[in-house]
Design an enzyme around this catalytic site. Structure first.
Site, PDB file in Angstrom:
ATOM      1  N   ARG A  22       0.848  -1.128  -0.013  1.00 13.98           N
ATOM      2  CA  ARG A  22       0.068   0.173  -0.004  1.00 13.98           C
ATOM      3  C   ARG A  22       0.914   1.389   0.040  1.00 13.98           C
ATOM      4  NH1 ARG A  22      -2.844   2.660   5.417  1.00 13.98           N
ATOM      5  NH2 ARG A  22      -4.033   4.223   4.268  1.00 13.98           N
TER       6      ARG A  22
ATOM      7  N   TYR B  10       4.250   4.532   3.178  1.00 19.55           N
ATOM      8  CA  TYR B  10       4.054   3.793   4.300  1.00 19.55           C
ATOM      9  C   TYR B  10       5.363   2.749   4.578  1.00 19.55           C
ATOM     10  CZ  TYR B  10      -0.695   5.801   4.589  1.00 19.55           C
ATOM     11  OH  TYR B  10      -1.649   6.780   4.830  1.00 19.55           O
TER      12      TYR B  10
ATOM     13  N   GLU C 180       0.088   6.713  20.502  1.00 18.09           N
ATOM     14  CA  GLU C 180      -0.376   6.629  19.325  1.00 18.09           C
ATOM     15  C   GLU C 180       0.574   6.792  18.119  1.00 18.09           C
ATOM     16  OE1 GLU C 180      -3.095   9.988  18.660  1.00 18.09           O
ATOM     17  OE2 GLU C 180      -3.373   9.851  16.550  1.00 18.09           O
TER      18      GLU C 180
ATOM     19  N   ALA D 143      -7.229   5.504   9.462  1.00 19.69           N
ATOM     20  CA  ALA D 143      -8.006   6.623   9.034  1.00 19.69           C
ATOM     21  C   ALA D 143      -8.912   6.877  10.246  1.00 19.69           C
ATOM     22  CB  ALA D 143      -8.846   6.138   7.839  1.00 19.69           C
TER      23      ALA D 143
END
Ligand code: DQA
Length: 149
Positions: A20, A25, A101, A80
């Site tokens: 992806r 990424y 996070e 997302a």
């Protein structure tokens, strides 16, 4: 003494890591990342539980389970859902342990809609833009903090 446990949650589309948008990424797969983290955890005497889901409710259920099963910390890349999910934020707000996070990319360098994360208001720490090293840094911080507690 029971083995300390960390939960690593990855949100939608992260199962496609490696293929992806690798220019954003990276080329590593999610399995590569999780295997590395598991080794890092084991070496420190921690158990690592990992879940990736494309479904918001499944991530929420995993947070609920972590509240009750003695999980000490959560590393989460909400993907997302960072930018949309009050429900995931609400779930994390019921969890008493550390929350870090992680974003592979630097969301602040990208489109404006990625600049805000609902999850950040709960997170004890936020790491963005370091690729897979961000997860490793998060785990290091969790292990070090628990050691010094
Ligand atoms: C991401 C950034 C999000 O904006 C995006 O929706 C993702 C991945 C990251 O790791 O850089 O899916 O969380």
């Amino acid at each position: 003494m029971t083995t300390p446990r960390v939960l690593v949650l990855n949100g939608p589309n992260l199962n496609l890591l490696g293929t992806r948008q690798p220019e954003i990424y990276g080329k590593e797969t999610l399995d590569d990342i999780i295997n590395q983290l598991r080794t890092q955890a084991l070496m420190a005497g921690w158990e690592l539980v990992a879940l990736q889901s494309n479904h918001e409710g499944e991530l929420i259920d995993a947070v609920h389970a972590a509240r009750l099963d003695g999980t000490l910390a959560i590393i989460i890349n909400p993907a997302a859902y960072s930018h949309t999910s009050v429900a995931l934020l609400d779930a994390l707000n019921t969890f008493d342990g550390k929350v870090i996070e992680v974003h592979l990319s630097n969301i602040h360098k990208r489109e404006a809609f990625r600049h805000h994360s609902y999850i950040s208001s709960r997170a004890d720490g936020v790491i963005a833009g370091l690729g897979s090293q961000g997860y490793q840094a998060a785990l290091d911080a969790i292990i070090a903090t628990a050691k010094n507690a």
